[in-house]
Design a protein around this motif. Sequence first.
Motif, PDB file in Angstrom:
ATOM      1  N   THR A   8       0.798  -1.225   0.000  1.00 39.46           N
ATOM      2  CA  THR A   8       0.000   0.000   0.000  1.00 39.46           C
ATOM      3  C   THR A   8       0.830   1.274   0.000  1.00 39.46           C
ATOM      4  O   THR A   8       0.284   2.357  -0.167  1.00 39.46           O
ATOM      5  CB  THR A   8      -0.922   0.023   1.233  1.00 39.46           C
ATOM      6  N   GLN A  33      -3.496  -5.776  -7.108  1.00 35.57           N
ATOM      7  CA  GLN A  33      -3.648  -4.652  -6.189  1.00 35.57           C
ATOM      8  C   GLN A  33      -2.444  -3.763  -6.446  1.00 35.57           C
ATOM      9  O   GLN A  33      -1.310  -4.166  -6.205  1.00 35.57           O
ATOM     10  CB  GLN A  33      -3.696  -5.153  -4.743  1.00 35.57           C
ATOM     11  N   GLY A  35      -2.072  -0.322  -5.543  1.00 39.64           N
ATOM     12  CA  GLY A  35      -1.832   0.796  -4.650  1.00 39.64           C
ATOM     13  C   GLY A  35      -2.434   2.082  -5.196  1.00 39.64           C
ATOM     14  O   GLY A  35      -2.868   2.166  -6.342  1.00 39.64           O
ATOM     15  N   ALA A  36      -2.426   3.106  -4.362  1.00 38.33           N
ATOM     16  CA  ALA A  36      -3.065   4.377  -4.693  1.00 38.33           C
ATOM     17  C   ALA A  36      -2.441   5.064  -5.900  1.00 38.33           C
ATOM     18  O   ALA A  36      -3.111   5.791  -6.625  1.00 38.33           O
ATOM     19  CB  ALA A  36      -3.024   5.306  -3.485  1.00 38.33           C
ATOM     20  N   ARG A  48      -7.013  -0.463  -6.816  1.00 42.44           N
ATOM     21  CA  ARG A  48      -6.165   0.472  -6.060  1.00 42.44           C
ATOM     22  C   ARG A  48      -5.949  -0.043  -4.631  1.00 42.44           C
ATOM     23  O   ARG A  48      -4.839  -0.198  -4.184  1.00 42.44           O
ATOM     24  CB  ARG A  48      -6.801   1.858  -6.015  1.00 42.44           C
ATOM     25  N   GLN A  49      -7.021  -0.226  -3.924  1.00 43.74           N
ATOM     26  CA  GLN A  49      -6.971  -0.650  -2.527  1.00 43.74           C
ATOM     27  C   GLN A  49      -7.931  -1.817  -2.349  1.00 43.74           C
ATOM     28  O   GLN A  49      -8.907  -1.947  -3.092  1.00 43.74           O
ATOM     29  CB  GLN A  49      -7.396   0.494  -1.600  1.00 43.74           C
TER      30      GLN A  49
END
Length: 156
Positions: A8, A33, A35-36, A48-49
């Motif tokens: 993350t 996944q 991340g932002a 993203r999350q």
Amino acid sequence: MIFATVGTQLPFDRLTRALAGLAPELGEKIVAQVGAFGADQDGLDCRRQLTPAEFEELFTAARVVVAHAGIGTMLSARRWGKPLVVVPRRYALGEHRNDHQVATARQIAEIPGLYVAWKTDELGPLLRHHNLIPASETETPSRAVLVARLRAFVEE
């Protein structure tokens, strides 16, 4: 299904680009996944999350998990008995603040069920292999040494 997770904190576009390049030949869904701040990649179902429940659902449903060399992901692979392919982030490529993931990957390279792809071109052969050994919580000599060292450190 292949589940890829990059953590993350930082994007890991080198890993997700490599997976996107492999997606057409692998012929199976890849959920990533990212991340932002990670880039979406064609051929991947990028998220993203994830909530903890979504993470667990994807992790446990996956045939194999691909990730950065994060300790949490390694523990999850052992907990849920999934083969894990680790691609360590590299400081020289601007992917992290130092090379601790390279050091971590060196330490886990001989643990059954944990596979290290030192270069992204090593991902394809690993992911095409459908008989990867799952990670397990079985005690290994290196784990016993680590636990003993940690216990001694805490007791000091």
